[in-house]
Design a protein around this motif. Sequence first.
Motif, PDB file in Angstrom:
ATOM      1  N   THR A 118      -2.241  -3.474   2.891  1.00 21.75           N
ATOM      2  CA  THR A 118      -2.867  -4.566   2.142  1.00 21.75           C
ATOM      3  C   THR A 118      -2.369  -4.615   0.703  1.00 21.75           C
ATOM      4  O   THR A 118      -2.072  -5.690   0.165  1.00 21.75           O
ATOM      5  CB  THR A 118      -4.394  -4.434   2.186  1.00 21.75           C
ATOM      6  OG1 THR A 118      -4.832  -4.455   3.549  1.00 21.75           O
ATOM      7  CG2 THR A 118      -5.058  -5.580   1.439  1.00 21.75           C
ATOM      8  N   GLY A 119      -2.246  -3.456   0.061  1.00 21.73           N
ATOM      9  CA  GLY A 119      -1.739  -3.436  -1.300  1.00 21.73           C
ATOM     10  C   GLY A 119      -0.311  -3.940  -1.392  1.00 21.73           C
ATOM     11  O   GLY A 119       0.046  -4.677  -2.317  1.00 21.73           O
ATOM     12  N   THR A 120       0.508  -3.558  -0.417  1.00 24.85           N
ATOM     13  CA  THR A 120       1.899  -4.018  -0.401  1.00 24.85           C
ATOM     14  C   THR A 120       1.958  -5.510  -0.124  1.00 24.85           C
ATOM     15  O   THR A 120       2.767  -6.241  -0.721  1.00 24.85           O
ATOM     16  CB  THR A 120       2.701  -3.245   0.651  1.00 24.85           C
ATOM     17  OG1 THR A 120       2.646  -1.841   0.355  1.00 24.85           O
ATOM     18  CG2 THR A 120       4.152  -3.682   0.688  1.00 24.85           C
ATOM     19  N   LYS A 121       1.099  -5.986   0.766  1.00 27.21           N
ATOM     20  CA  LYS A 121       1.040  -7.426   1.043  1.00 27.21           C
ATOM     21  C   LYS A 121       0.681  -8.218  -0.202  1.00 27.21           C
ATOM     22  O   LYS A 121       1.284  -9.261  -0.488  1.00 27.21           O
ATOM     23  CB  LYS A 121       0.037  -7.690   2.169  1.00 27.21           C
ATOM     24  CG  LYS A 121      -0.153  -9.158   2.541  1.00 27.21           C
ATOM     25  CD  LYS A 121      -1.422  -9.738   1.945  1.00 27.21           C
ATOM     26  CE  LYS A 121      -2.655  -9.035   2.448  1.00 27.21           C
ATOM     27  NZ  LYS A 121      -3.876  -9.599   1.862  1.00 27.21           N
ATOM     28  N   GLU A 122      -0.277  -7.705  -0.986  1.00 31.28           N
ATOM     29  CA  GLU A 122      -0.670  -8.397  -2.208  1.00 31.28           C
ATOM     30  C   GLU A 122       0.457  -8.380  -3.238  1.00 31.28           C
ATOM     31  O   GLU A 122       0.706  -9.381  -3.923  1.00 31.28           O
ATOM     32  CB  GLU A 122      -1.934  -7.768  -2.791  1.00 31.28           C
ATOM     33  CG  GLU A 122      -3.203  -8.194  -2.071  1.00 31.28           C
ATOM     34  CD  GLU A 122      -3.374  -9.700  -2.072  1.00 31.28           C
ATOM     35  OE1 GLU A 122      -3.460 -10.287  -3.162  1.00 31.28           O
ATOM     36  OE2 GLU A 122      -3.393 -10.298  -0.982  1.00 31.28           O
ATOM     37  N   ALA A 123       1.133  -7.243  -3.365  1.00 32.46           N
ATOM     38  CA  ALA A 123       2.268  -7.175  -4.285  1.00 32.46           C
ATOM     39  C   ALA A 123       3.375  -8.130  -3.833  1.00 32.46           C
ATOM     40  O   ALA A 123       4.004  -8.802  -4.658  1.00 32.46           O
ATOM     41  CB  ALA A 123       2.800  -5.745  -4.352  1.00 32.46           C
ATOM     42  N   MET A 124       3.588  -8.208  -2.530  1.00 34.99           N
ATOM     43  CA  MET A 124       4.595  -9.121  -1.984  1.00 34.99           C
ATOM     44  C   MET A 124       4.204 -10.566  -2.265  1.00 34.99           C
ATOM     45  O   MET A 124       5.050 -11.405  -2.624  1.00 34.99           O
ATOM     46  CB  MET A 124       4.728  -8.892  -0.476  1.00 34.99           C
ATOM     47  CG  MET A 124       5.927  -9.545   0.177  1.00 34.99           C
ATOM     48  SD  MET A 124       7.414  -8.525   0.057  1.00 34.99           S
ATOM     49  CE  MET A 124       7.001  -7.156   1.143  1.00 34.99           C
TER      50      MET A 124
END
Length: 477
Positions: A118-124
Motif C-alpha cells: 500500500t505504501g509503495t502504491k501510494e508513492a507510485m
Amino acid sequence: MSGPLWTRSEIEAATGGRVGNGVVTASGASIDTRTLAPGDLYFAINGDVHDGHDFVAGALDKGAAGAIVSSDKAALFNSSDRLIVVPDVLEAMRRLGIAARARSKAKIVAITGSVGKTGTKEAMRIALSRQGKTHASVASYNNHWGVPLTLSRMPREAEFGIFEIGMNHAHEILPLTAMVRPHVAVITTIEPVHIEFFPSLWGIADAKGEIFSGIEPGGVAVLNRDNAYFERLRAHALASNAGRVIAFGEHETADIRAERIIVKPDTSVVEARIFGQPLVYRIGTAGRHIALNSLSVLAAAHALGIDIALAALAFGDLKPPVGRGERTILSIGDADALLIDESYNANPASVRAALSNLGAVELDRKGRRIAVLGDMKELGKEGPALHEALAAEIETNQIDVLFAAGPLMENLVARLPKAKVAVHVDSSAELVDAVCAAIRPGDAVMVKGSLSMKMALVVKALKEKYGASHSATALKG
C-alpha cells in the motif's frame, strides 16, 4: 469534459445482464452505500458479513445509476427500473473490470509483496500523477473484489493505472493479474507473512511470483535485490512474458541502488544511483523501508519511460496514511507527546520497521519511547518464535516501555526485563485506560498489531483524550 465512465450499452455488453430502462450512464462504481456517490453503479455483493442486496433500496435512494443484483434476488426490487440483473454479481463486476482493462490505453503497474504494497502504491500514485492522469487502488483494495472494483472504476482516459494485488494463499494472485495485465509488475519483498498457510517462505515467494503470469509481452519485472528470494523470483519473471528484470535495493549489483539512506524524525533522504547516474531526493515521511521501496517506484518509472527526476521530486509530498505511520501531536497539559499510528496491520517485518521508526524519534531527557503492540496473526507454528525475536528490536531501538495485548505477545514479554513491560493483557480494549493514563509530556508512543487485534481502539482513545493535532512533526531534543 470527459464522458461517462460507462454507457448503458457498455454495461450491458460487459456484464451480460438484463438492464432496466432507467439505466442510462454511470460515473462510478461502488459496493458500499456509505461511500456511494450519485451516478455510481452499485454492486450488491454477498460478502462475508453483509449481503449487498439488503442495501439496494438505499443505494437507489442515494442516486445510484443502477444496481447490479443477482437473478435470484431480482424479484425483491421489481418496482425499480434501475436494475441490472445478472446470474452472479461478483462475476459481473469482474467482467466489467476486464472490459475496462480491454478498452484502456493506460500503462499499468501491479504491485505485490509481503509488506509495503500500500505504501509503495501510494508513492507510485504520487510520482505518476505528476506526469499524467493516474488511476490507483484506494486503501488496500487488493483482493478478489478489490481488484475488479478498482478496474471497473478506471477512467477510459487514464494514462497510468496502479493496482495493488494481495494474497494469503497460493493461486490467489493468478486470476487477479490476469485481469490487470500489467506492463510493469513490482514485488516489494518476501517475508513470513501469512506463513501459517504455506509450507515455507519458498511457497510465499512462488505465490508472489504468480504476478508475472499476467504481465504483458515485453513487460518489466521489478524485484528487490536485497531479498533472499531474488533469484527465485527472477526465475519466475524470466519464465513469463516479461522482457527484462530491474533490480532495486542496496545490493551492489542493483540497477536502482541506494548508496545512502538518512532517516530523520519526520523525513528520509536517499542518495541513489539510477543505472549508474546519481540522484538525491527527499521523502516526506520517515522510514528506511519506505526509502527502499521508493527505489521500486523509480524502477517502474524507468520502465515506463517517464522522467525519473520528476518522479523522485514528488516523493516530498508523500505522507503516511491513517494506520500506516500517521503522526499526530497529543496535547498533554501544557506540553506535547507524539503518537505514531501503525495500527492497520502487523507482521514481523512491519513491526521491526515500526520499532525502528520509533527508535529514530528524538526525545528530550524526560521523554520515553513507548510501544503498544498486539499479536501478529497468521504465523502458524512460527508465531511464538517470531514474537520472541522482537525482544532484540525493542533493545536495539531503545524502547523504554511496552504495553502488550494478546496471547502470542507473552513470548515477547517473557524475554524482556520486567521493568520494561507496563501491561500485558488479552485484548486491545483492556489496554486503552492503561495507555491513556501512562502517557506523559515528551513521550513518543507507537501503536501496532494485526487488524483483528483492533489496536486502533488505543489510537482513537488517545486522540479523543488528548485533543489530537494532525500533520505532526516528531518531537526533538
